[in-house]
Design an enzyme around this catalytic site. Structure first.
Site, short mmCIF file in Angstrom:
data_model
loop_
_atom_site.label_atom_id
_atom_site.label_comp_id
_atom_site.label_asym_id
_atom_site.label_seq_id
_atom_site.Cartn_x
_atom_site.Cartn_y
_atom_site.Cartn_z
N GLY A 18 0.78 -1.24 0.00
CA GLY A 18 0.00 0.00 0.00
C GLY A 18 0.81 1.28 0.00
N LEU A 100 -10.38 -7.15 -12.83
CA LEU A 100 -11.83 -6.88 -12.74
C LEU A 100 -12.51 -7.27 -14.05
CD1 LEU A 100 -11.50 -3.42 -10.98
CD2 LEU A 100 -12.40 -5.52 -9.93
N HIS A 116 0.58 1.49 -13.21
CA HIS A 116 1.31 0.32 -13.73
C HIS A 116 2.79 0.67 -13.80
CE1 HIS A 116 1.80 -3.39 -15.92
NE2 HIS A 116 2.58 -2.74 -16.77
#
Ligand code: GRF
Length: 246
Positions: A18, A100, A116
């Site tokens: 994170g 997803l 990315h």
């Protein structure tokens, strides 16, 4: 969490440490003018390091493990349900390691973005730094882009580059790129938020039919004046010329 006017509500999706989530939280917390806030966090891993930031900053979070569901559809239905309980304008994938479905992505239209670790369109997918070094590239970087059903292929919002040195290893390159990621992601969010809150361009005022008549009358007067004075000037010039020749 309650809504805050003039702040874009972000839900960050994480799976790991994170650090990008932390960079986004810092951008929101450290600058009162920053046009976004993290309204909630979703992790698909119960042990994701990033959950600690949710606790530290008192941000609502949900752990929704894909392993608890028989299929992607049910997993995503649980995510959609969690999203409906908090104000969310933008989903930021920040190291979220699940793909997803097109159904989910289309539900959120252009309001899902991702970071990315490569200079897209180069090196979609995994092992980006290793692939860049092996290819002998002179530069690497990161890309914040819109999420579309095709992986790592949506429009680019922000891109940052770093040089690849001969001495670089996969780890050192990853570290250099990560530093760039932490400013690129907040910058991309700001671009989207500024755009979101931009005052609409004033629509051109409609000219009434009366004004239109006046305008065309004025045009006609201007035209006839042009013809009148043009003719007088030409005749004058011809007379002058004739007098000179006599
Ligand atoms: C980052 O390198 C990001 O580009 C990629 O996954 C990594 C997540 O790192 N999508 P973190 O969890 O934000 O530290």
């Amino acid at each position: 969490m309650t809504n805050t006017p003039n702040k874009l509500n972000i839900c960050a999706f994480i799976s790991g440490r994170g650090s990008n989530l932390k960079a986004i939280i810092d951008a929101c917390e450290n600058n009162p003018e920053f046009p976004a806030r993290v309204s909630c966090i979703i992790s698909n891993k119960p042990d994701a390091g990033g959950i600690e930031y949710a606790k530290e900053f008192n941000i609502p979070f949900a752990v929704i493990s894909h392993k608890d569901f028989n299929n992607k559809q049910d997993f995503e239905a649980a995510i959609l349900d969690a999203l409906s309980h908090e104000p969310v304008d933008l989903i930021c994938l920040a190291g979220f390691m699940r793909i997803l479905s097109p159904y989910f992505i289309n539900q959120w239209g252009p309001n899902i973005i991702n970071i990315h670790p490569s200079l897209l369109p180069k090196y979609k997918g995994l092992d980006t730094h290793e692939r860049a070094i092996k290819a002998g590239d002179s530069e690497a970087g990161c890309t914040v882009h819109y999420v579309i059903p095709e992986m790592d292929a949506g429009d680019i919002i922000v891109q940052r580059k770093v040089p690849i040195l001969k001495s670089d290893t996969i780890e050192s390159l990853e570290q250099k790129v990560l530093v760039q990621e932490h400013t690129a992601y907040p910058e991309a969010i700001k671009v989207i938020a500024d755009n979101h809150f931009k005052k609409p361009e004033p629509t051109p005022t409609k000219v009434s039919s009366k004004q239109q008549t006046e305008l065309s009358e004025n045009n006609w007067i201007n035209f006839t004046n042009f013809v009148k004075y043009g003719t007088i000037a030409t005749i004058g010039a011809l007379i002058l010329l004739a007098l000179l020749l006599l």
